[in-house]
Design an enzyme around this catalytic site. Sequence first.
Site, PDB file in Angstrom:
ATOM      1  N   HIS A 263     -16.993  -4.726   7.266  1.00 37.04           N
ATOM      2  CA  HIS A 263     -16.044  -4.382   6.205  1.00 37.04           C
ATOM      3  C   HIS A 263     -16.128  -5.291   4.993  1.00 37.04           C
ATOM      4  O   HIS A 263     -15.196  -5.404   4.218  1.00 37.04           O
ATOM      5  CB  HIS A 263     -14.610  -4.358   6.740  1.00 37.04           C
ATOM      6  CG  HIS A 263     -14.478  -3.436   7.906  1.00 37.04           C
ATOM      7  ND1 HIS A 263     -14.587  -2.073   7.760  1.00 37.04           N
ATOM      8  CD2 HIS A 263     -14.284  -3.679   9.218  1.00 37.04           C
ATOM      9  CE1 HIS A 263     -14.460  -1.508   8.957  1.00 37.04           C
ATOM     10  NE2 HIS A 263     -14.284  -2.449   9.858  1.00 37.04           N
TER      11      HIS A 263
ATOM     12  N   LYS B  38       0.823  -1.214   0.000  1.00 28.61           N
ATOM     13  CA  LYS B  38       0.000   0.000   0.000  1.00 28.61           C
ATOM     14  C   LYS B  38       0.856   1.263   0.000  1.00 28.61           C
ATOM     15  O   LYS B  38       0.506   2.250  -0.654  1.00 28.61           O
ATOM     16  CB  LYS B  38      -0.954   0.002   1.209  1.00 28.61           C
ATOM     17  CG  LYS B  38      -1.907  -1.198   1.251  1.00 28.61           C
ATOM     18  CD  LYS B  38      -2.740  -1.361  -0.014  1.00 28.61           C
ATOM     19  CE  LYS B  38      -3.346  -2.760  -0.139  1.00 28.61           C
ATOM     20  NZ  LYS B  38      -3.813  -3.122  -1.478  1.00 28.61           N
TER      21      LYS B  38
ATOM     22  N   ARG C 276      -7.511  -8.431  -9.485  1.00 32.28           N
ATOM     23  CA  ARG C 276      -8.223  -9.699  -9.725  1.00 32.28           C
ATOM     24  C   ARG C 276      -9.604  -9.379 -10.256  1.00 32.28           C
ATOM     25  O   ARG C 276     -10.018  -8.220 -10.277  1.00 32.28           O
ATOM     26  CB  ARG C 276      -8.374 -10.467  -8.418  1.00 32.28           C
ATOM     27  CG  ARG C 276      -9.080  -9.637  -7.364  1.00 32.28           C
ATOM     28  CD  ARG C 276      -9.724 -10.380  -6.233  1.00 32.28           C
ATOM     29  NE  ARG C 276     -10.694  -9.528  -5.605  1.00 32.28           N
ATOM     30  CZ  ARG C 276     -10.474  -8.739  -4.557  1.00 32.28           C
ATOM     31  NH1 ARG C 276      -9.286  -8.703  -4.010  1.00 32.28           N
ATOM     32  NH2 ARG C 276     -11.425  -7.978  -4.068  1.00 32.28           N
TER      33      ARG C 276
END
Lengths: 506, 506, 164, 164
Positions: free
Chosen positions: B238, B119, B295
Amino acid sequence: MPELFKKVLVANRGEIAVRVLRACRTLGIKTVSVYSTADRYAVHTLMADECYEIGPPPPLESYLCIDKIIDAAKKAGADAIHPGYGFLAENAAFSQACIDNNLVFIGPSPESIQLMGNKVESRKKMVNAGVPLIPGMKDAGESIEQFRKAADKAGYPVLIKAAAGGGGKGMRVVHKQEELETAVDGAKREAKSAFGDDTVYLEKYITDPRHIEFQVFADSHGNAVHVFERECSIQRRHQKIVEESPSIAVTPELRKKMGEAAVEVVKAANYVNAGTVEFLLDTSGKFYFLEMNTRIQVEHPITEEVAGVDLVAEQLRVASGFPLSKQFKNLSQRGHAIEVRIYAEDAGNNFMPSIGKILLYQEPTGPGVRIDSGVRHNSEVGIDYDPIMAKLICWGEDRDTARARMVKALSEYKILGLRHSIKYLSDIVAHEKFGSGETYTDFIERNFSDWSDGVDENMEMALATAAVANALVKPDHVASGNGDMGSRDYNPWLTIGSWRIGEKIK
Amino acid sequence: MPELFKKVLVANRGEIAVRVLRACRTLGIKTVSVYSTADRYAVHTLMADECYEIGPPPPLESYLCIDKIIDAAKKAGADAIHPGYGFLAENAAFSQACIDNNLVFIGPSPESIQLMGNKVESRKKMVNAGVPLIPGMKDAGESIEQFRKAADKAGYPVLIKAAAGGGGKGMRVVHKQEELETAVDGAKREAKSAFGDDTVYLEKYITDPRHIEFQVFADSHGNAVHVFERECSIQRRHQKIVEESPSIAVTPELRKKMGEAAVEVVKAANYVNAGTVEFLLDTSGKFYFLEMNTRIQVEHPITEEVAGVDLVAEQLRVASGFPLSKQFKNLSQRGHAIEVRIYAEDAGNNFMPSIGKILLYQEPTGPGVRIDSGVRHNSEVGIDYDPIMAKLICWGEDRDTARARMVKALSEYKILGLRHSIKYLSDIVAHEKFGSGETYTDFIERNFSDWSDGVDENMEMALATAAVANALVKPDHVASGNGDMGSRDYNPWLTIGSWRIGEKIK
Amino acid sequence: MIYEFVHNGELKTVDLKDNRIATFPDVNKAVEIDCSPDGRFYLHNGDARSEVHAVVSGDTIFVDINSVLYEFTIPSQDGGKGTSGGGDMADPSKVYAPMPGKVVKVIAVEGDEVEAKAQLIIVEAMKMEHICIAKAKGKVTAVNFKEGDQVDTETPLIELELAE
Amino acid sequence: MIYEFVHNGELKTVDLKDNRIATFPDVNKAVEIDCSPDGRFYLHNGDARSEVHAVVSGDTIFVDINSVLYEFTIPSQDGGKGTSGGGDMADPSKVYAPMPGKVVKVIAVEGDEVEAKAQLIIVEAMKMEHICIAKAKGKVTAVNFKEGDQVDTETPLIELELAE
């Protein structure tokens, strides 16, 4: 500002009743179904908010009984009636009876139905409106001179047909003028001996015709559109079994011309609501008006998939008094859709209807797969009605994708307990001539006259499966089974439906 | 000219494995599935042309075993491996192992996966490419002056966050400059006592954020496109549970800007194949890059329905070396699609996963209804894997139609034998705040914190049904039943699966 | 014919006549359920018949009414379990795992006095943690597992001596 | 274990071992069928297992192999019927209706000498006409129905005395 109906009665059964009920529910309209005693537990009966029995199984005593249906609608307090297709869908008297009872008939006016039901009248009207018909004599021919003139006007090849005819008797195809006289004489002789009447007439012979129809839609505010074409050339016993949209034979220019002609038909007939204008298309790109169907068609879903609209919901909106919705004003085609009709019938035995109970029912799912069905597990397919069980509609980015998805989906579609057309339909869609688009109206005769399902090829596998199924259903055989099976207190067929044999509720 | 793969191994299970297998079959590609011992008879296992066992149920010993999967692919002679989502889908080592074994990984390069998996690195790269990130401090703040400067730059309101944080501890929202110092001090004290570390930093506080993601696609010939947005703001724990496309909050202008930013991300990452760029969108129309998923996503079908493309088939084509197909060069949106995820979980009990056997499984069908599922009647939902059973995708001409179809379809969807989220999902889609598009990421907390399924309302009906079911399963009770039941030698629950009790094969 | 079912630990009673008309001892209400020849159940309500769904599996009956799920257990003769899963949920002195899984944290210690809703033990199942709590105030008399143990739903994790 | 089934009037034999390996007296072939815990059947073929479908209903077994349908009947002990529908299709001296319906035309007359494939009687069922034909050469000995009669599939419509 019009208001949408509050409650609609669906005067039909099977998959189309279910389709209409779903459209109503999506629009928040309350629903009423009617059922014959044979359909007391049918899918359509039980999907509605209310249901009313209207008589014994024969259609004449139930689904065709105008009075009983009107009575049910009044009892339920319905605002309108949707007739589906078949039964009373193209019955002007029913449309009139609705009006007389302050019910809205979701379809065209009695006058439009009557006009289009009368083939002679409707063809006259269409000639006047400039819509092309198959050229030929309007009446029987007398002198050879009349035939010669008519043939010259229509253009060769022409067809000589017996007025009393049928089954190819008294019929002759003529390719050149010099063959005309012999052909007329021969046709007359044959007609005389076959029907006792030697009246014959002439029309243009259409080589390799395709059945192309245009979905049309008109509101009560003067708007009329077409929603592109469907090709329905693949027919058995004069009944469509595979339909697709768009047609491989319709170019953008031709689509524009035929679509305009279809809208002309709508306007000439003062038509309101959904309808279908049927044409014959020849190999040179000439097209001829056949007839107009004043109802929603069996094959409407392929139009919905390609145009991205809901034709049945639009029927409800337009019948409520709304103008055509915005989707219908900016129509475009996307991808390709094919529909097959899953009938309970024996394709290997002259399409004989098959009756029975559906003992196993498994529908395909996944991308591009839509099913409109009127049956489910344990449904009975009876003797009284058309044996259509379901329609499978596959959409793809292009024709080949739609075909591949259809073949795959058909291979996943499992119905046991009666004969059906799944294997036959799969062979049609997979056929190379279907792939190359040679879908003329004689496709079945040309390519499938000697079709067989290939039952012998896998006979051993079938016998082995039958033996295993048989063995496992008989508990004494299970006991002598191998370790794998014997170690479970478990019998597969008895556990489907979740009830385990041997377990007892105390 | 590239050639399509001849044989593909699908390194996944459940609905996504089924989805990929179907795409392969549609393209005429042979298929190989792998399965853990728990999945010996799972739908995905048996749908493939070949299947290979790869170990016991725990994912670490089967679906996450790179060696076993590569071995299966080599044994089967596969050309390529599709990873689905989850498991090894975003594992750079797996992508590399495929390359090392002359197998094509159907997805991006190991380098792209690695970059986006890191990240910090990926955010740096995106800043350089000019993609907007949530403004704020890159490192922890020391002096109040640093905080003041960062806040002025980001614009109020701002958020003070503990570096070691989580669970709201050490967090303060600051609306005005004069509140800043007090807030920083308070956050530091709280962080210290909660985590033993008073490091705090500042970033812009996003009011009423929406989760908006863009589907992107790039081929190996330098073409990159976006396929519009999905809004996935409705999340529990989440995890997304309701997704839709298009987003009600994305205007055509914003779509253009965000789409261009998404394509920038793809180009900056040298990305090939399908991916998803996730953004946070605030109420003022400002958006911020969150991360990129390398993906195919769970929610890809809503993009397929709206754009009229097959993303998985395109993954296979692009990985085979083909350039983006023509549908991807002329993309447009039509109508509206919503997806809900049907989990085996107890929505009334903190979404606790539910395990068990599916004793009754009935999927909805009809116009605008698509199901991607990995289970069927009698499937076992076990403890080892994510409890997603199926996805239901509904398309409609507009958002309200899609919603109405979804509510209707959910009411037709029946799964008995374990707990599931169907009623919860239906209540979400039917909720007026969903209807008005107030779908911020705290939608569930705001509107469903005190949700209950209303089990008491219909308790009498449920008890009556249980009693009838109980009575009819016990033959002695059937015998004492009323005429209607007693006249049949018939026990409904035992006949499902077509085996009639009392009948014996001799 | 009187039927008794357990729902969420509560005993429910229904009186069924002719295998189709149900009445309830404590509610003034009659419900008519029809079973079709194809094995489906329908609720009668005037001219409406709406489908309801039920499956019997062992001593459990799963029912779906308008998408609301019910799980009824037929009480066994020996006065046994209240529900089919999660051990004997009706007995507050025993704490069971909600599903088979692994103990990730033991909070309670033998001898602890705990309040109702106190967190006792955490079990991980299907990648999610589930916190098992005390159903009533009491004293911990047994902690039967330690961290890392595999647990099923039949053996109590924690046993309590209830206060009062 | 030897199983016998009737398919289209022909007797078929299969030898089943361990409830999963089938061999055939007249074909040199073994077929392995696996039954899963969820009650489905799979055909084994190397690393491939493909699903096949079967349902047992009374003395009939319906099977689907690659969308091809098979209807097998278990021969009854009293040497009875060949197939489940359409009466005893194996006996050419009796002509049955293929499904229940109404006689719309009787062509055969008692005493007629008829060839194989001669049209004998027409039955309408499901709005379609079905022509019942002679399966072999013979003499009509009985015409059991007249126009307008309702017929089932169990009573022969026409009976023949076969030639030779």
